[in-house]
Scaffold this motif. Structure first.
Motif, PDB file in Angstrom:
ATOM      1  N   PHE A  65      46.910  44.536  45.007  1.00 45.32           N
ATOM      2  CA  PHE A  65      46.542  44.843  43.621  1.00 45.32           C
ATOM      3  C   PHE A  65      47.596  44.342  42.642  1.00 45.32           C
ATOM      4  CE2 PHE A  65      47.240  48.229  40.288  1.00 45.32           C
ATOM      5  CZ  PHE A  65      46.314  47.722  39.386  1.00 45.32           C
ATOM      6  N   LEU A  66      48.861  44.614  42.926  1.00 43.85           N
ATOM      7  CA  LEU A  66      49.925  44.240  41.996  1.00 43.85           C
ATOM      8  C   LEU A  66      50.042  42.723  41.864  1.00 43.85           C
ATOM      9  CD1 LEU A  66      52.642  46.864  43.002  1.00 43.85           C
ATOM     10  CD2 LEU A  66      51.115  46.898  41.010  1.00 43.85           C
ATOM     11  N   GLU A  67      49.812  42.022  42.952  1.00 43.94           N
ATOM     12  CA  GLU A  67      49.853  40.557  42.884  1.00 43.94           C
ATOM     13  C   GLU A  67      48.754  40.030  41.970  1.00 43.94           C
ATOM     14  OE1 GLU A  67      49.400  36.640  45.818  1.00 43.94           O
ATOM     15  OE2 GLU A  67      49.313  38.668  46.657  1.00 43.94           O
ATOM     16  N   ARG A  68      47.556  40.583  42.097  1.00 45.14           N
ATOM     17  CA  ARG A  68      46.440  40.131  41.267  1.00 45.14           C
ATOM     18  C   ARG A  68      46.589  40.611  39.827  1.00 45.14           C
ATOM     19  NH1 ARG A  68      41.750  41.259  45.914  1.00 45.14           N
ATOM     20  NH2 ARG A  68      42.637  39.762  47.397  1.00 45.14           N
ATOM     21  N   LEU A  69      47.200  41.774  39.664  1.00 47.32           N
ATOM     22  CA  LEU A  69      47.436  42.302  38.320  1.00 47.32           C
ATOM     23  C   LEU A  69      48.347  41.373  37.520  1.00 47.32           C
ATOM     24  CD1 LEU A  69      47.129  44.804  36.371  1.00 47.32           C
ATOM     25  CD2 LEU A  69      49.270  45.636  37.392  1.00 47.32           C
ATOM     26  N   SER A  70      49.300  40.752  38.191  1.00 49.71           N
ATOM     27  CA  SER A  70      50.270  39.891  37.498  1.00 49.71           C
ATOM     28  C   SER A  70      49.612  38.678  36.850  1.00 49.71           C
ATOM     29  CB  SER A  70      51.350  39.428  38.479  1.00 49.71           C
ATOM     30  OG  SER A  70      50.795  38.595  39.486  1.00 49.71           O
ATOM     31  N   ALA A  71      48.385  38.355  37.270  1.00 48.32           N
ATOM     32  CA  ALA A  71      47.683  37.208  36.691  1.00 48.32           C
ATOM     33  C   ALA A  71      47.009  37.549  35.366  1.00 48.32           C
ATOM     34  CB  ALA A  71      46.643  36.680  37.681  1.00 48.32           C
ATOM     35  N   LEU A  72      46.926  38.838  35.026  1.00 52.41           N
ATOM     36  CA  LEU A  72      46.299  39.230  33.763  1.00 52.41           C
ATOM     37  C   LEU A  72      47.204  38.892  32.585  1.00 52.41           C
ATOM     38  CD1 LEU A  72      44.725  42.767  34.357  1.00 52.41           C
ATOM     39  CD2 LEU A  72      43.559  40.562  34.273  1.00 52.41           C
ATOM     40  N   PRO A  73      46.620  38.672  31.417  1.00 55.48           N
ATOM     41  CA  PRO A  73      47.445  38.478  30.218  1.00 55.48           C
ATOM     42  C   PRO A  73      48.315  39.716  29.974  1.00 55.48           C
ATOM     43  CG  PRO A  73      45.155  37.872  29.793  1.00 55.48           C
ATOM     44  CD  PRO A  73      45.179  38.529  31.138  1.00 55.48           C
ATOM     45  N   PRO A  74      49.533  39.538  29.516  1.00 53.87           N
ATOM     46  CA  PRO A  74      50.444  40.679  29.320  1.00 53.87           C
ATOM     47  C   PRO A  74      49.864  41.786  28.451  1.00 53.87           C
ATOM     48  CG  PRO A  74      51.624  38.606  29.078  1.00 53.87           C
ATOM     49  CD  PRO A  74      50.173  38.258  29.185  1.00 53.87           C
ATOM     50  N   GLU A  75      49.064  41.416  27.456  1.00 49.24           N
ATOM     51  CA  GLU A  75      48.530  42.438  26.547  1.00 49.24           C
ATOM     52  C   GLU A  75      47.501  43.339  27.225  1.00 49.24           C
ATOM     53  OE1 GLU A  75      46.270  38.537  25.800  1.00 49.24           O
ATOM     54  OE2 GLU A  75      48.346  39.193  26.142  1.00 49.24           O
ATOM     55  N   ARG A  76      46.932  42.921  28.344  1.00 47.14           N
ATOM     56  CA  ARG A  76      45.960  43.750  29.073  1.00 47.14           C
ATOM     57  C   ARG A  76      46.572  44.418  30.295  1.00 47.14           C
ATOM     58  NH1 ARG A  76      41.009  41.536  31.353  1.00 47.14           N
ATOM     59  NH2 ARG A  76      40.461  43.741  31.372  1.00 47.14           N
ATOM     60  N   ARG A  77      47.660  43.881  30.774  1.00 48.31           N
ATOM     61  CA  ARG A  77      48.195  44.284  32.077  1.00 48.31           C
ATOM     62  C   ARG A  77      48.559  45.767  32.135  1.00 48.31           C
ATOM     63  NH1 ARG A  77      52.857  40.589  33.162  1.00 48.31           N
ATOM     64  NH2 ARG A  77      51.189  39.044  32.874  1.00 48.31           N
ATOM     65  N   ALA A  78      49.259  46.266  31.134  1.00 49.39           N
ATOM     66  CA  ALA A  78      49.721  47.652  31.166  1.00 49.39           C
ATOM     67  C   ALA A  78      48.552  48.630  31.134  1.00 49.39           C
ATOM     68  CB  ALA A  78      50.670  47.914  29.996  1.00 49.39           C
ATOM     69  N   ARG A  79      47.556  48.351  30.304  1.00 48.97           N
ATOM     70  CA  ARG A  79      46.403  49.245  30.193  1.00 48.97           C
ATOM     71  C   ARG A  79      45.616  49.288  31.496  1.00 48.97           C
ATOM     72  NH1 ARG A  79      44.192  53.780  28.755  1.00 48.97           N
ATOM     73  NH2 ARG A  79      42.118  53.655  27.809  1.00 48.97           N
ATOM     74  N   VAL A  80      45.368  48.122  32.085  1.00 51.82           N
ATOM     75  CA  VAL A  80      44.621  48.060  33.342  1.00 51.82           C
ATOM     76  C   VAL A  80      45.403  48.749  34.457  1.00 51.82           C
ATOM     77  CG1 VAL A  80      43.738  46.499  35.124  1.00 51.82           C
ATOM     78  CG2 VAL A  80      43.325  45.994  32.707  1.00 51.82           C
ATOM     79  N   ALA A  81      46.706  48.500  34.512  1.00 49.87           N
ATOM     80  CA  ALA A  81      47.532  49.140  35.541  1.00 49.87           C
ATOM     81  C   ALA A  81      47.472  50.656  35.427  1.00 49.87           C
ATOM     82  CB  ALA A  81      48.973  48.655  35.428  1.00 49.87           C
ATOM     83  N   ASP A  82      47.490  51.162  34.213  1.00 50.05           N
ATOM     84  CA  ASP A  82      47.489  52.609  33.997  1.00 50.05           C
ATOM     85  C   ASP A  82      46.193  53.248  34.491  1.00 50.05           C
ATOM     86  OD1 ASP A  82      48.487  55.116  32.835  1.00 50.05           O
ATOM     87  OD2 ASP A  82      46.901  54.826  31.356  1.00 50.05           O
ATOM     88  N   VAL A  83      45.044  52.697  34.098  1.00 46.80           N
ATOM     89  CA  VAL A  83      43.777  53.324  34.487  1.00 46.80           C
ATOM     90  C   VAL A  83      43.532  53.173  35.988  1.00 46.80           C
ATOM     91  CG1 VAL A  83      42.756  53.047  32.205  1.00 46.80           C
ATOM     92  CG2 VAL A  83      42.400  51.267  33.916  1.00 46.80           C
ATOM     93  N   CYS A  84      44.003  52.078  36.572  1.00 51.70           N
ATOM     94  CA  CYS A  84      43.793  51.875  38.009  1.00 51.70           C
ATOM     95  C   CYS A  84      44.692  52.787  38.842  1.00 51.70           C
ATOM     96  CB  CYS A  84      44.040  50.417  38.375  1.00 51.70           C
ATOM     97  SG  CYS A  84      42.775  49.277  37.755  1.00 51.70           S
ATOM     98  N   ARG A  85      45.936  52.909  38.450  1.00 54.57           N
ATOM     99  CA  ARG A  85      46.859  53.752  39.222  1.00 54.57           C
ATOM    100  C   ARG A  85      46.451  55.219  39.192  1.00 54.57           C
ATOM    101  NH1 ARG A  85      52.043  50.370  37.152  1.00 54.57           N
ATOM    102  NH2 ARG A  85      52.392  49.108  39.023  1.00 54.57           N
ATOM    103  N   ARG A  86      45.831  55.641  38.118  1.00 55.85           N
ATOM    104  CA  ARG A  86      45.339  57.020  38.071  1.00 55.85           C
ATOM    105  C   ARG A  86      44.298  57.270  39.155  1.00 55.85           C
ATOM    106  NH1 ARG A  86      44.126  57.954  31.610  1.00 55.85           N
ATOM    107  NH2 ARG A  86      46.233  57.503  30.843  1.00 55.85           N
ATOM    108  N   ARG A  87      43.521  56.249  39.477  1.00 57.65           N
ATOM    109  CA  ARG A  87      42.464  56.420  40.462  1.00 57.65           C
ATOM    110  C   ARG A  87      43.014  56.602  41.871  1.00 57.65           C
ATOM    111  NH1 ARG A  87      39.806  58.944  39.927  1.00 57.65           N
ATOM    112  NH2 ARG A  87      38.601  58.404  41.747  1.00 57.65           N
TER     113      ARG A  87
END
Length: 312
Positions: A215-237
């Motif tokens: 997950f973290l490897e694929r997350l790093s490909a997201l634009p920086p402005e989206r990365r933190a928000r996506v990481a937050d909602v996913c990690r909660r799950r």
């Protein structure tokens, strides 16, 4: 049954929890679905997830019976559900190649789970195959949101969410570990305990670390402005999957299901399928109200056969 806990344990209550946790709190956020569209989509997705839980009840009822070897009425019920399911989704215009693939994946999971549990022996590869396939129902909900909106699913985001869905499923099993052991239902942590004993937590943690690294490897490909928000909602799950694991409990064998008469089984099947179709038709009517008349069923082409391997 009228208590909040009792209602949450019903198929409809479980479906509502899944839609809340995955669709409202993760998929809509990651996919940036407009709020107006969420109001239209959510009731339909709830109805579909309810049908999934009705099918799942067949698998639970036949955990000790290999449905591919003993082709009784519940074996036929799987096919009946699948056909009814496809008809409803086509009526809603919620059917596309991604949805068709995931419906087949859902059947593959049900048969894998049934075949594994009916044999009474589970290997590590079986457990991992099931835990990777088990989130198919929530993946189906996400695919439907794209079909209903007439948009193509982004493969990169689909692959990004794949390990998150697996981790969330493991987290759910950790959360319900003692409850599942007491009920004798399939639980990935309980299965690891049976296989590895005291080493179960470390063995499962190794798999969790592998999925999270993916997950973290694929997350790093997201634009920086989206990365933190996506990481937050996913990690909660999947928070429980990376937290402390519960103490192992004594594994009591599941009670043998009471034999059902053929007429009783047929009645249950008829009620379940009838309920499924009723929910689907009501959802379709609600969705289509005020819109142009639906295209004739015969005019909708069948999707081509799709060959896909498991996402790595």
């Amino acid at each position: 049954m009228n208590t909040p806990a009792g209602l949450a344990a019903t198929p409809l209550g479980k479906a509502a929890g899944i839609v809340r946790d995955y669709v409202l709190r993760m998929y809509y956020v990651v996919d940036e679905v407009p709020r107006r569209q969420r109001l239209r989509l959510t009731p339909l997705l709830l109805g579909v997830e309810y049908l999934v839980y009705r099918v799942d009840s067949l698998a639970e009822r036949n955990a000790a019976v290999d449905l591919d070897a003993v082709r009784g009425s519940d074996y036929e019920a799987f096919h009946t559900y699948k056909k009814a399911f496809e008809k409803v989704l086509r009526l809603l215009r919620a059917w596309n190649d991604d949805v068709a693939f995931l419906v087949d994946e859902a059947e593959r999971f049900i048969r894998l789970e049934n075949g594994t549990t009916s044999r009474g022996t589970v290997a590590r590869d079986d457990i991992l195959a099931m835990v990777e396939l088990r989130p198919t129902d929530v993946r189906l909900l996400r695919a439907m949101t794209f079909a209903l909106r007439g948009r193509a699913m982004d493969p990169a985001t689909r692959d990004l969410l794949w390990p998150v869905e697996v981790l969330a499923d493991i987290a759910n099993d950790l959360r319900h570990y003692e409850q599942d052991v007491a009920a004798g239902t399939l639980n990935v942590y309980a299965a690891f305990v049976k296989l590895f004993g005291d080493a179960a937590a470390s063995e499962l943690r190794r798999e969790v670390d592998r999925y999270e690294a993916m997950f973290l490897e694929r997350l790093s490909a997201l634009p920086p402005e989206r990365r933190a928000r996506v990481a937050d909602v996913c990690r909660r799950r999947y928070a429980e999957a990376v937290g402390p694991y519960p103490r192992t409990a004594g594994h009591r064998p599941a009670p043998a299901p009471a034999p059902a008469s053929p007429s009783g089984t047929a009645l249950r099947k008829g009620v379940a399928v009838g309920g499924a179709l009723t929910v689907g038709v009501l959802a379709a009517v609600a969705y289509r109200r005020g819109r142009t008349p639906p295209v004739s069923q015969t005019s909708i082409p069948l999707p081509p056969h799709i060959e896909r391997g498991r996402t790595s």
